[in-house]
Design a protein around this motif. Structure first.
Motif, mmCIF file in Angstrom:
data_model
loop_
_atom_site.group_PDB
_atom_site.id
_atom_site.type_symbol
_atom_site.label_atom_id
_atom_site.label_comp_id
_atom_site.label_asym_id
_atom_site.label_seq_id
_atom_site.Cartn_x
_atom_site.Cartn_y
_atom_site.Cartn_z
ATOM 1 N N ALA A 157 63.767 -31.891 38.290
ATOM 2 C CA ALA A 157 62.222 -31.638 38.693
ATOM 3 C C ALA A 157 61.374 -32.235 37.610
ATOM 4 C CB ALA A 157 61.980 -30.271 38.791
ATOM 5 N N ARG A 158 61.706 -32.001 36.205
ATOM 6 C CA ARG A 158 61.115 -32.576 35.211
ATOM 7 C C ARG A 158 61.082 -34.247 34.982
ATOM 8 N NH1 ARG A 158 59.480 -30.233 30.927
ATOM 9 N NH2 ARG A 158 60.736 -28.480 31.173
ATOM 10 N N ARG A 159 62.275 -34.837 35.548
ATOM 11 C CA ARG A 159 62.380 -36.196 35.559
ATOM 12 C C ARG A 159 61.572 -36.615 36.719
ATOM 13 N NH1 ARG A 159 68.557 -35.769 35.515
ATOM 14 N NH2 ARG A 159 69.023 -35.706 33.320
ATOM 15 N N GLY A 160 61.579 -36.088 38.000
ATOM 16 C CA GLY A 160 60.614 -36.539 39.061
ATOM 17 C C GLY A 160 59.050 -36.258 38.606
ATOM 18 N N ILE A 161 58.901 -35.253 37.767
ATOM 19 C CA ILE A 161 57.369 -35.197 37.191
ATOM 20 C C ILE A 161 57.040 -36.418 36.441
ATOM 21 C CG2 ILE A 161 55.850 -33.903 35.811
ATOM 22 C CD1 ILE A 161 55.936 -32.736 38.717
ATOM 23 N N LYS A 162 58.029 -36.567 35.545
ATOM 24 C CA LYS A 162 57.602 -37.739 34.661
ATOM 25 C C LYS A 162 57.463 -39.158 35.389
ATOM 26 C CE LYS A 162 60.296 -36.280 30.414
ATOM 27 N NZ LYS A 162 61.106 -36.660 29.483
ATOM 28 N N VAL A 163 58.147 -39.314 36.297
ATOM 29 C CA VAL A 163 58.120 -40.449 37.280
ATOM 30 C C VAL A 163 56.578 -40.536 37.973
ATOM 31 C CG1 VAL A 163 58.823 -41.614 39.491
ATOM 32 C CG2 VAL A 163 60.541 -41.133 37.718
ATOM 33 N N ILE A 164 56.216 -39.362 38.335
ATOM 34 C CA ILE A 164 54.908 -39.171 38.869
ATOM 35 C C ILE A 164 53.773 -39.416 37.859
ATOM 36 C CG2 ILE A 164 53.387 -37.519 40.091
ATOM 37 C CD1 ILE A 164 55.952 -36.394 41.465
ATOM 38 N N PHE A 165 54.258 -39.004 36.764
ATOM 39 C CA PHE A 165 53.229 -39.196 35.761
ATOM 40 C C PHE A 165 52.914 -40.672 35.356
ATOM 41 C CE2 PHE A 165 52.270 -39.089 30.970
ATOM 42 C CZ PHE A 165 51.003 -38.343 31.133
ATOM 43 N N TYR A 166 54.092 -41.235 35.296
ATOM 44 C CA TYR A 166 53.864 -42.881 34.671
ATOM 45 C C TYR A 166 53.163 -43.358 36.007
ATOM 46 C CZ TYR A 166 56.567 -41.358 30.707
ATOM 47 O OH TYR A 166 56.854 -40.670 29.636
ATOM 48 N N ASN A 177 60.247 -14.861 38.880
ATOM 49 C CA ASN A 177 61.568 -14.777 38.408
ATOM 50 C C ASN A 177 61.981 -13.612 37.803
ATOM 51 O OD1 ASN A 177 62.438 -17.461 39.400
ATOM 52 N ND2 ASN A 177 61.931 -18.384 37.351
ATOM 53 N N ARG A 178 61.129 -12.892 37.309
ATOM 54 C CA ARG A 178 61.476 -11.487 36.605
ATOM 55 C C ARG A 178 61.565 -10.647 37.782
ATOM 56 N NH1 ARG A 178 56.713 -10.892 32.625
ATOM 57 N NH2 ARG A 178 56.206 -12.740 33.334
ATOM 58 N N LYS A 179 60.679 -10.618 38.734
ATOM 59 C CA LYS A 179 60.742 -9.707 39.805
ATOM 60 C C LYS A 179 62.122 -10.030 40.688
ATOM 61 C CE LYS A 179 56.104 -8.478 40.741
ATOM 62 N NZ LYS A 179 54.996 -8.460 41.746
ATOM 63 N N ARG A 180 62.632 -11.224 40.822
ATOM 64 C CA ARG A 180 63.925 -11.535 41.708
ATOM 65 C C ARG A 180 64.834 -11.152 40.693
ATOM 66 N NH1 ARG A 180 64.701 -17.600 42.845
ATOM 67 N NH2 ARG A 180 66.237 -17.381 41.257
ATOM 68 N N ALA A 181 64.814 -11.386 39.547
ATOM 69 C CA ALA A 181 66.002 -10.897 38.460
ATOM 70 C C ALA A 181 66.099 -9.422 38.564
ATOM 71 C CB ALA A 181 65.927 -11.331 37.275
ATOM 72 N N VAL A 195 73.069 -24.617 37.934
ATOM 73 C CA VAL A 195 72.668 -25.367 38.908
ATOM 74 C C VAL A 195 70.844 -25.071 38.991
ATOM 75 C CG1 VAL A 195 71.857 -25.202 41.522
ATOM 76 C CG2 VAL A 195 74.228 -24.941 40.637
ATOM 77 N N THR A 196 70.567 -24.111 38.426
ATOM 78 C CA THR A 196 68.979 -23.836 38.109
ATOM 79 C C THR A 196 68.465 -24.832 36.900
ATOM 80 O OG1 THR A 196 69.210 -21.605 38.879
ATOM 81 C CG2 THR A 196 67.250 -22.224 37.491
ATOM 82 N N VAL A 197 69.377 -24.997 35.945
ATOM 83 C CA VAL A 197 69.065 -25.776 34.772
ATOM 84 C C VAL A 197 69.152 -27.242 35.234
ATOM 85 C CG1 VAL A 197 69.989 -26.619 32.660
ATOM 86 C CG2 VAL A 197 69.731 -24.321 33.118
#
Length: 161
Positions: free
Chosen positions: A12-21, A155-159, A4-6
């Motif tokens: 999120a990366r796809r969303g950033i790409k759309v925002i970037f364009y 994330n390290r502290k949470r893990a 799920v995290t992946v």
């Protein structure tokens, strides 16, 4: 759980790409077509400034004669406008440590914008803008690195719990 995290990261990366364009389209519109800055007509000839710090010095020297908006827009507008580019480019190219790529991409994008102004005879081809745009991209990249570092630390502290 990791899957799920992946998937969320990919989304999120796809969303950033759309925002970037969309951001790139917005920059081109603002710089080349925006009526607010007199881009609706264009000049009869191209305007060029190849003297580094000439326009920066001129705006600083005559700041008391100009509107605050004109001074802020010309001295800091390019930096603010290109910071998102520097922040988003490592996400779009999918490289965490992409300092030189981010600086090069920002400089290249800035050169494309300035050259477009020269060709279309709107605005001014200005080396000061190239410098300030690149500084803006560098600041955006540094903000990106801070955000990544904070995210990794979280994330390290949470893990560890």
């Amino acid at each position: 759980m990791v899957l799920v995290t992946v998937e969320k990261k990919k989304l999120a990366r796809r969303g950033i790409k759309v925002i970037f364009y969309l951001y790139i389209i917005g920059i081109f519109y603002f710089v080349l077509l925006s009526e607010r800055y007199g881009r609706d007509t264009g000049y009869d000839t191209s305007h060029v400034n190849l003297v580094l710090f000439k326009e920066i010095n001129r705006f600083w020297t005559y700041r008391h004669l100009l509107s605050t908006e004109a001074v802020v827009t010309n001295l800091f507008g390019n930096i603010f406008a290109f910071s998102p580019f520097g922040f988003m480019i490592p996400i779009v190219i999918n490289k965490k440590k992409a300092f030189f790529r981010a600086v090069f991409a920002t400089s290249f994008f800035s050169l494309v914008i300035e050259t477009s102004q020269l060709i279309m005879k709107v605005g001014v081809f200005d080396v000061d803008d190239l410098l300030m745009n690149t500084v803006g991209g560098l600041i955006g990249y540094m903000i990106y690195r801070v955000v990544v570092a904070v995210y990794d630390l979280y994330n390290r502290k949470r893990a560890a719990k």
